[in-house]
Design a protein around this motif. Structure first.
Motif, mmCIF file in Angstrom:
data_model
loop_
_atom_site.group_PDB
_atom_site.id
_atom_site.type_symbol
_atom_site.label_atom_id
_atom_site.label_comp_id
_atom_site.label_asym_id
_atom_site.label_seq_id
_atom_site.Cartn_x
_atom_site.Cartn_y
_atom_site.Cartn_z
ATOM 1 N N GLU A 54 0.842 -1.190 0.000
ATOM 2 C CA GLU A 54 0.000 0.000 0.000
ATOM 3 C C GLU A 54 0.877 1.241 0.000
ATOM 4 O OE1 GLU A 54 -3.383 0.221 -0.149
ATOM 5 O OE2 GLU A 54 -3.434 -1.941 -0.402
ATOM 6 N N HIS A 55 0.842 1.980 -1.085
ATOM 7 C CA HIS A 55 1.570 3.234 -1.193
ATOM 8 C C HIS A 55 0.577 4.296 -1.612
ATOM 9 C CE1 HIS A 55 5.405 1.165 -0.823
ATOM 10 N NE2 HIS A 55 4.985 0.296 -1.725
ATOM 11 N N LYS A 56 0.267 5.204 -0.701
ATOM 12 C CA LYS A 56 -0.729 6.230 -0.997
ATOM 13 C C LYS A 56 -0.282 7.083 -2.166
ATOM 14 C CE LYS A 56 -2.883 6.476 3.462
ATOM 15 N NZ LYS A 56 -3.431 7.327 4.481
ATOM 16 N N GLY A 57 -1.204 7.274 -3.113
ATOM 17 C CA GLY A 57 -0.920 8.117 -4.270
ATOM 18 C C GLY A 57 -0.148 7.413 -5.365
ATOM 19 N N GLN A 58 0.296 6.216 -5.129
ATOM 20 C CA GLN A 58 1.070 5.500 -6.137
ATOM 21 C C GLN A 58 0.166 4.489 -6.831
ATOM 22 O OE1 GLN A 58 4.463 3.445 -4.604
ATOM 23 N NE2 GLN A 58 5.173 2.789 -6.601
ATOM 24 N N THR A 59 0.247 4.437 -8.143
ATOM 25 C CA THR A 59 -0.521 3.440 -8.877
ATOM 26 C C THR A 59 0.423 2.365 -9.375
ATOM 27 O OG1 THR A 59 -0.271 4.664 -10.940
ATOM 28 C CG2 THR A 59 -2.236 5.129 -9.640
ATOM 29 N N GLY A 60 -0.144 1.214 -9.594
ATOM 30 C CA GLY A 60 0.660 0.099 -10.053
ATOM 31 C C GLY A 60 0.718 0.005 -11.559
ATOM 32 N N LEU A 61 1.382 -1.048 -12.016
ATOM 33 C CA LEU A 61 1.563 -1.265 -13.448
ATOM 34 C C LEU A 61 0.239 -1.498 -14.174
ATOM 35 C CD1 LEU A 61 4.712 -3.576 -13.349
ATOM 36 C CD2 LEU A 61 4.612 -1.146 -13.927
ATOM 37 N N VAL A 62 -0.651 -2.271 -13.554
ATOM 38 C CA VAL A 62 -1.945 -2.551 -14.185
ATOM 39 C C VAL A 62 -2.763 -1.271 -14.300
ATOM 40 C CG1 VAL A 62 -4.126 -3.809 -13.968
ATOM 41 C CG2 VAL A 62 -1.965 -4.966 -13.460
ATOM 42 N N ALA A 63 -2.776 -0.472 -13.252
ATOM 43 C CA ALA A 63 -3.518 0.790 -13.291
ATOM 44 C C ALA A 63 -2.945 1.706 -14.362
ATOM 45 C CB ALA A 63 -3.478 1.471 -11.932
ATOM 46 N N ALA A 64 -1.625 1.748 -14.471
ATOM 47 C CA ALA A 64 -0.998 2.578 -15.503
ATOM 48 C C ALA A 64 -1.365 2.081 -16.895
ATOM 49 C CB ALA A 64 0.517 2.584 -15.313
ATOM 50 N N ALA A 65 -1.378 0.767 -17.075
ATOM 51 C CA ALA A 65 -1.744 0.204 -18.381
ATOM 52 C C ALA A 65 -3.206 0.500 -18.707
ATOM 53 C CB ALA A 65 -1.490 -1.299 -18.392
ATOM 54 N N LEU A 66 -4.078 0.380 -17.725
ATOM 55 C CA LEU A 66 -5.490 0.689 -17.942
ATOM 56 C C LEU A 66 -5.675 2.172 -18.266
ATOM 57 C CD1 LEU A 66 -7.220 -1.478 -15.195
ATOM 58 C CD2 LEU A 66 -7.340 -1.788 -17.669
ATOM 59 N N ALA A 67 -4.926 3.036 -17.600
ATOM 60 C CA ALA A 67 -5.016 4.467 -17.888
ATOM 61 C C ALA A 67 -4.584 4.737 -19.336
ATOM 62 C CB ALA A 67 -4.151 5.255 -16.913
ATOM 63 N N GLU A 68 -3.528 4.093 -19.785
ATOM 64 C CA GLU A 68 -3.095 4.259 -21.181
ATOM 65 C C GLU A 68 -4.140 3.718 -22.151
ATOM 66 O OE1 GLU A 68 0.883 3.140 -22.331
ATOM 67 O OE2 GLU A 68 1.634 3.658 -20.328
ATOM 68 N N PHE A 69 -4.760 2.589 -21.787
ATOM 69 C CA PHE A 69 -5.806 2.015 -22.630
ATOM 70 C C PHE A 69 -6.989 2.976 -22.741
ATOM 71 C CE2 PHE A 69 -9.765 -0.425 -23.018
ATOM 72 C CZ PHE A 69 -9.539 -1.041 -24.231
ATOM 73 N N ILE A 70 -7.415 3.527 -21.621
ATOM 74 C CA ILE A 70 -8.534 4.477 -21.628
ATOM 75 C C ILE A 70 -8.188 5.681 -22.486
ATOM 76 C CG2 ILE A 70 -9.847 6.090 -20.192
ATOM 77 C CD1 ILE A 70 -9.675 3.972 -17.939
#
Length: 130
Positions: A54-70
């Motif tokens: 748990e790192h507040k404010g930090q997103t993981g690799l999957v979240a980053a990939a989903l953001a790029e997909f969106i």
């Protein structure tokens, strides 16, 4: 006189049903957006270099990939409704043109049968033999 291969009543029925279809499509798009956001927040925070937890404010690799997909599909998703609207309007305009063309052809046939001819100059029909 031959008829058109188009049913104005059928086109009208399809067009009237498009409102309901567009509502369902809007619901799907809203759910899609929410589902992707939920997936991104639930994916964890596995970060490059092997860090996890748990790192507040930090997103993981999957979240980053989903953001790029969106981001990569946003324009396409946004214009689905626009393209549908243009298609529906095109179908309506084509149907109106067919109906007007059909009426013009019928009027021309009736005028020919009555011995009327259309002058080359604007101003209407005049009596005469062809």
């Amino acid at each position: 006189m031959p008829g058109w291969d188009i049913s104005p009543a059928g086109v009208g029925s399809v067009v009237s049903n498009m409102g309901a279809v567009m509502k369902v499509l809007d619901d799907i798009v809203q759910a899609y957006s929410g589902d992707l956001e939920g997936a991104a927040t639930s994916a964890g925070t596995l970060a490059p270099g092997g860090a996890s937890g748990e790192h507040k404010g930090q997103t993981g690799l999957v979240a980053a990939a989903l953001a790029e997909f969106i981001e990569g599909t946003a324009d396409e998703l946004q214009f689905i409704g626009v393209r549908i609207g243009k298609s529906v309007n095109g179908a309506v305009e084509a149907t109106v043109a067919y109906q007007e063309g059909d009426l013009e052809m019928a009027a021309e046939l009736q005028h020919r049968a009555a011995g009327l001819i259309q002058p080359d100059m604007p101003g209407g029909w005049k009596v005469g033999r062809q």
